[in-house]
Each structure stands twice: as structure tokens, then as C-alpha cells.
Scaffold this motif. Sequence first.
Motif, PDB file in Angstrom:
ATOM      1  N   ASP A 157      -5.884 -12.767  -0.088  1.00 47.20           N
ATOM      2  CA  ASP A 157      -4.600 -13.589  -0.029  1.00 47.20           C
ATOM      3  C   ASP A 157      -3.703 -12.559   0.681  1.00 47.20           C
ATOM      4  OD1 ASP A 157      -5.581 -15.574  -1.568  1.00 47.20           O
ATOM      5  OD2 ASP A 157      -4.549 -15.016  -3.240  1.00 47.20           O
ATOM      6  N   TRP A 158      -3.576 -12.847   2.078  1.00 45.58           N
ATOM      7  CA  TRP A 158      -2.877 -11.849   2.941  1.00 45.58           C
ATOM      8  C   TRP A 158      -1.413 -11.999   2.817  1.00 45.58           C
ATOM      9  CZ3 TRP A 158      -6.020  -8.097   3.827  1.00 45.58           C
ATOM     10  CH2 TRP A 158      -7.387  -8.265   4.003  1.00 45.58           C
ATOM     11  N   GLY A 159      -1.103 -13.201   2.283  1.00 43.00           N
ATOM     12  CA  GLY A 159       0.547 -13.290   2.240  1.00 43.00           C
ATOM     13  C   GLY A 159       1.120 -12.492   1.502  1.00 43.00           C
ATOM     14  N   MET A 160       0.227 -11.654   0.377  1.00 42.76           N
ATOM     15  CA  MET A 160       0.836 -10.850  -0.854  1.00 42.76           C
ATOM     16  C   MET A 160       1.371  -9.720  -0.390  1.00 42.76           C
ATOM     17  SD  MET A 160      -0.981 -12.334  -3.921  1.00 42.76           S
ATOM     18  CE  MET A 160       0.519 -11.658  -4.937  1.00 42.76           C
ATOM     19  N   VAL A 161       1.055  -9.347   0.769  1.00 40.37           N
ATOM     20  CA  VAL A 161       1.445  -7.800   1.249  1.00 40.37           C
ATOM     21  C   VAL A 161       3.017  -7.751   1.143  1.00 40.37           C
ATOM     22  CG1 VAL A 161       1.040  -6.045   3.345  1.00 40.37           C
ATOM     23  CG2 VAL A 161      -0.734  -7.857   2.540  1.00 40.37           C
ATOM     24  N   ALA A 162       3.608  -6.648   0.386  1.00 36.09           N
ATOM     25  CA  ALA A 162       5.024  -6.769   0.430  1.00 36.09           C
ATOM     26  C   ALA A 162       5.606  -5.641  -0.427  1.00 36.09           C
ATOM     27  CB  ALA A 162       5.292  -8.218  -0.211  1.00 36.09           C
ATOM     28  N   PRO A 163       6.835  -5.085  -0.118  1.00 35.84           N
ATOM     29  CA  PRO A 163       7.444  -3.826  -0.712  1.00 35.84           C
ATOM     30  C   PRO A 163       7.589  -4.371  -2.111  1.00 35.84           C
ATOM     31  CG  PRO A 163       8.993  -4.976   0.613  1.00 35.84           C
ATOM     32  CD  PRO A 163       7.579  -5.759   1.123  1.00 35.84           C
TER      33      PRO A 163
END
Length: 282
Positions: A157-163
Motif C-alpha cells: 500500500d504505497w500511499g501510506m508512506v508519510a511523516p
Amino acid sequence: MSDHQDSAKSAHRPPGYRLSAQGRQQVEDERLNLLEAIFDPLSHQRRDLVRPGWRCLEVGAGRGSMARWLAQQVGEKGRVIATDVDTSYLERFTIPNLEIRRHDILSDPLDELGPGSFDLVCARLLLFWLTGKQERAIRRMVDCLRPGGWLLDEDGDWGMVAPVDPSHSHYDLYHRAWKNGEWWAVRGYDPAFGRKLPFLFERCGLANIRHETSASVVRGGSPWGQWWRQSLEGIRASEQKDGTLTEERAEEYQTLIPSFSDSSFWFHTALIHGCRGQRITS
Ligand SMILES: C[S@@+](CC[C@H](N)C(=O)[O-])C[C@H]1O[C@@H](n2cnc3c(N)ncnc32)[C@H](O)[C@@H]1O
């Protein structure tokens, strides 16, 4: 170009694989090397069902660490076929029970691989890219299995990369550019693809489905941070090449990319899903 025109352009053209090694052989070799170092330990656990003597197929094998590992596990009585649309990295191997085939899982004949003959078919970080064709790819991989054989896929789920630190100076800027993962959707990809594997597997006739997922919180400059920075740079290069790198997108890259080298920037990685299912019918 407006947002609307931008999304319309992306929506009409299946974007496909964005990190081809063509013209960037050396940097992609480094990026895939990092990918293997990060993901192999968990992938070994997820493939622990493999047994000596098995016949295995690794689809979209990339730089080949998982194909090589499978060849060790199945031993001299087993056999592994590793496929990719670009076999230039795989051709470095000379391992007696590992065969390399140039093969597109979406369009090349399955007869070249041996339909109905594999105990285990695996893929990793491939299906996400095959927008709108994932089910077709899964069905074709299922066709390669013998009755009783297993399909195993790992995808994100590559949309989850976040600070994760709202007080960090990059936090707000990052979220404005990333738009909760919509960054992928405007490019034609599903930011939450990995979690869909269990129902896609079931729809393609698999049974005994087991799924689990994993993620971490890491800092910029870590192996994950370096790998993600290189991945974004690779996608930017691909967009530059095909003319989809708008000014707005270029600015987003400028915002996103430096964070991944900043050791004070803590971020949540993608969720990396592992899903396996068994073919029970002939
Ligand atoms: C992100 S890389 C992952 C490589 C490898 N699976 C790993 O995890 O180490 C995706 C790979 O899939 C390959 N690929 C892309 N589209 C493909 C297709 N339609 N059929 C077979 N391989 C494909 C690419 O060339 C690339 O090597």
C-alpha cells in the motif's frame, strides 16, 4: 496543465512499470540491491513453505535474490524458473537449477513456462504496477500452478508512506504534496493495492488464503529512506522522459525527495502485504 487535465491524461494511458532499467542500468541495480536488503528477510519467512525438490516460478524476478534463494531451498532435485521483461540482471547468474526466461506475465504465452506444473509461484512488488491488469496477471500465475500448488505475492500500500511527527518542519508541506496517497492515484495507480490481494486471490479461484502485513516507522537516511528516495527519483526520471512531469509535479518531487535523506524526519513506511493461496482444482 490544470489538475483536471493532468488526471485526465493519466487516466487514459495505463501507466505501467515506471522503474525500467533501460538507460539507468547502474542506478536501478543499486536501487534493486537496496530493495533486496530491505525486503529479503521477511520474504524468506513468507516463503517458508518451499520444500526440497519443488518446482518454483519467480515472476518479475528483478535482480534475482529471491530466485537465487529459492534455488538453494529446492536443492539439486528442484528447479526454479525466474522471469522478467528485462533479464539483464538475472543473466549474471549461472546456477544449475535456476533457469532465466524473458517473459511478460501479461502477454507472453504461458506454454513457455509450463502451465499446471509449479508447486510454488511467487511475485514481489510487481502487481502494483500492472494497473487494471492485476487480476489477469494473477489468473495467469494461477494457471502455472499444479493442483495443490501455492501462489505467494508481496505488494505494497504505497500511499501510506508519510511523516509521523506533526511538529517537524516538513510535515505540512509533505502532506500537501502527498495528499494522503492521492499522489499515486493521479498517476493511475492504486495507493491501497496490497490490501486487495486476499479477495483478488479468491476471485481467481485460490483457497486456503493467508494474508498478513507489515510496516515500520523509520527515519530519513535509513535503508528504507534511501531506497524510497531512489524510487521517487526513478519515477521522476520516467515522467520526465515521457512528458508527464508537469511543473506542479516537479515541485512536489522537490518537496518530497529531500525528506528521505533527513535523519530528523521520521516516517511510516508502506504496508507490505504478503498473501498466499492454494490452487485446489485441476
Ligand atoms: C520493483 S521490481 C521487483 C523485482 C523483484 N521482484 C524483487 O522484489 O526483488 C519489479 C520487476 O518486475 C518486472 N516487470 C514489470 N512488468 C512486468 C511484466 N509485465 N512481466 C514480468 N515482469 C515485469 C520489472 O522489470 C522489475 O524487474
